[in-house]
Write an enzyme that holds these catalytic residues in place. Structure first.
Site, mmCIF file in Angstrom:
data_model
loop_
_atom_site.group_PDB
_atom_site.id
_atom_site.type_symbol
_atom_site.label_atom_id
_atom_site.label_comp_id
_atom_site.label_asym_id
_atom_site.label_seq_id
_atom_site.Cartn_x
_atom_site.Cartn_y
_atom_site.Cartn_z
ATOM 1 N N LYS A 36 82.720 -115.551 -92.309
ATOM 2 C CA LYS A 36 82.688 -116.984 -91.985
ATOM 3 C C LYS A 36 81.280 -117.562 -91.917
ATOM 4 C CE LYS A 36 83.021 -116.550 -86.980
ATOM 5 N NZ LYS A 36 83.967 -116.242 -85.908
ATOM 6 N N ARG A 131 89.349 -118.283 -74.600
ATOM 7 C CA ARG A 131 89.433 -119.045 -75.830
ATOM 8 C C ARG A 131 90.874 -118.862 -76.330
ATOM 9 N NH1 ARG A 131 85.487 -118.343 -81.039
ATOM 10 N NH2 ARG A 131 87.202 -116.996 -81.700
HETATM 11 C C1 LIG Z 1 83.877 -115.036 -85.507
HETATM 12 C C2 LIG Z 1 84.978 -114.158 -85.107
HETATM 13 C C3 LIG Z 1 84.850 -112.777 -85.284
HETATM 14 C C4 LIG Z 1 83.574 -112.121 -85.746
HETATM 15 O O1 LIG Z 1 82.648 -112.172 -84.703
HETATM 16 P P1 LIG Z 1 81.198 -111.465 -84.826
HETATM 17 O O2 LIG Z 1 80.638 -111.560 -83.460
HETATM 18 O O3 LIG Z 1 80.452 -112.241 -85.828
HETATM 19 O O4 LIG Z 1 81.441 -110.071 -85.226
HETATM 20 C C5 LIG Z 1 85.947 -111.996 -84.965
HETATM 21 N N1 LIG Z 1 87.089 -112.533 -84.508
HETATM 22 C C6 LIG Z 1 87.248 -113.852 -84.340
HETATM 23 C C7 LIG Z 1 88.552 -114.378 -83.836
HETATM 24 C C8 LIG Z 1 86.195 -114.714 -84.621
HETATM 25 O O5 LIG Z 1 86.353 -116.021 -84.446
#
Ligand SMILES: *Cc1c(COP(=O)(O)O)cnc(C)c1O
Length: 397
Positions: A36, A131
């Site tokens: 992302k 969240r």
């Molecule tokens: C962004 C996100 C991740 C990845 O998180 P990192 O800290 O970049 O590894 C994993 N799960 C969800 C639900 C996220 O929103």
């Protein structure tokens, strides 16, 4: 080459992903590689797949669609709960989505039936970060309902910590997730294929001595892309911290007073910048007492989050507006037209990768042709170059 640009070292990303995949494999944990922060870069996704991730994780359906248009056929998980208004696109492009709302799950079922597809559902559980997540007490009911819906497959459960409230993944909350998975397995009379324990913030927990229980998947973005764990932003052993570099061009370099002249109120982006490490009339260095070499780089909030940049050594970032990044350049005076290179943190990376003003230059991968071998290719007019030949991926445009 144009500036600003972000250089993306695919070989370093692949190196990081390979190491993390191998380390976690030893614990029985697979990796969902999260793209992302790169807006669903097909080239980044390709090196993650080459490194052995079992799924590509994306938060936005637009990015998933970009990956599919590029020809990516790998398993894709939508890691943000689908918008009710986008369920058709989700079913058409993602294999699995992470969900918390029964109305959305119903709509996914409807879309899957209409498209004659099967769509996988992972139910996210709230374990303290506040969240996304179904309350643990409601999980069994939502799961029982999900397994009755046509077109859907309950793939498993997951949780996400350390994102909104900074709750640390530890043996308590991870055991809770394992227990919930065990209880659900009994309740439903079927195995859960995936118990997704969290994100890069889970790495310390995973490598701790307590065992990983039922958790068999982690969704990793920052640790792969930037080589750091996100709880303290410590470097991870053996990983590259320099997979991304932001390059900006100097548009002014002059000796100026270290202190502003006149009455000082708010600046364009809130409080006025610090006047630098040697601020004050007695400051030594630079070109004389009270003055210093200030350089302006053509970079600002429209390109990057300036707070997430690390200046070249010997230089200090003094402040930024929408289009100007001002630095105290110390004893060095880079002239107008020269380039300065900055390391980025996650915020800065995200903004740079989504800014239409920042060109993206791909370097690598390790196994592919080297930097000098290819002519830069533009993906979108004015913003996308590729240094080596494509890695079997069809490029758009
Ligand atoms: C962004 C996100 C991740 C990845 O998180 P990192 O800290 O970049 O590894 C994993 N799960 C969800 C639900 C996220 O929103």
């Amino acid at each position: 080459m144009t500036a600003p640009r972000i250089e993306i070292h695919l070989d370093r990303i692949q190196h990081n992903a390979t190491i993390l995949v191998d380390r976690l494999r030893g614990l029985g944990i697979s990796v969902t590689g999260v793209t992302k922060a790169t807006s669903g870069s097909p080239e980044v996704a390709a090196v993650l797949v080459a490194a052995g991730v079992t799924s590509i994780g994306e938060s936005r359906i637009e990015n998933v669609e970009r990956l599919r248009r590029s020809g990516l056929s790998s398993h894709v998980t939508l890691i943000r709960s689908p918008m009710l208004s986008q369920v058709g696109r989700v079913v058409a492009n993602a294999d699995v989505s992470m969900n918390t709302e029964p109305t959305v799950i119903d709509a996914l079922s409807g879309a899957a039936v209409a498209q004659e597809r099967r769509h996988g559902v992972i139910l996210m559980v709230e374990l303290g970060d506040l969240r996304e997540g179904i309350l643990p007490a409601d999980l069994a009911a939502v799961a029982r309902r999900t397994v009755t819906l046509p077109g859907l497959e309950l793939v498993g459960i997951g949780t996400n910590l350390a994102c909104l409230s900074g709750v640390v993944p530890d043996s308590a909350n991870m055991s809770r997730l394992s227990s919930l998975a065990d209880a659900l397995t009994l309740d439903l009379g079927r195995e859960l294929a995936v118990v997704s324990g969290g994100n890069s913030a889970n790495l310390d927990w995973a490598h701790g001595s307590a065992g990983v229980g039922r958790i068999d998947d982690l969704r990793l973005g920052e640790s792969i892309l930037l080589g750091r764990e996100p709880l303290r932003r410590d470097p991870i052993d053996g990983l590259r911290l320099d997979a991304f570099t932001l390059v900006g061009e100097v548009i002014e370099a002059k000796a100026k007073d270290r202190r502003p002249t006149g009455t000082v109120a708010q600046a364009a982006f809130g409080s006025a910048p610090d006047s630098g490490p040697n601020a004050g009339p007695d400051a030594a260095g630079g070109t004389g007492p009270g003055t210093g070499t200030r350089v302006i780089v053509a970079l600002g909030h429209q390109d990057v989050d300036p707070d997430g940049l690390t200046a070249p050594s010997g230089m200090t970032i003094l402040g930024a507006g929408s289009d100007h990044l001002v630095l105290d350049s110390g004893t060095h005076t880079p002239p107008a037209g020269s380039e300065l290179r900055f390391q980025v943190d996650y915020r800065a990376l995200l903004r740079a990768m989504t800014s239409p003003f920042v060109d993206q230059v791909l370097v690598g991968p390790a196994s592919g042709p080297t930097l000098a071998s290819g002519t830069p290719r533009r993906r979108r007019p004015g913003r996308y170059h590729r240094m080596p030949a494509a890695m079997g991926l069809r490029l758009e445009g």
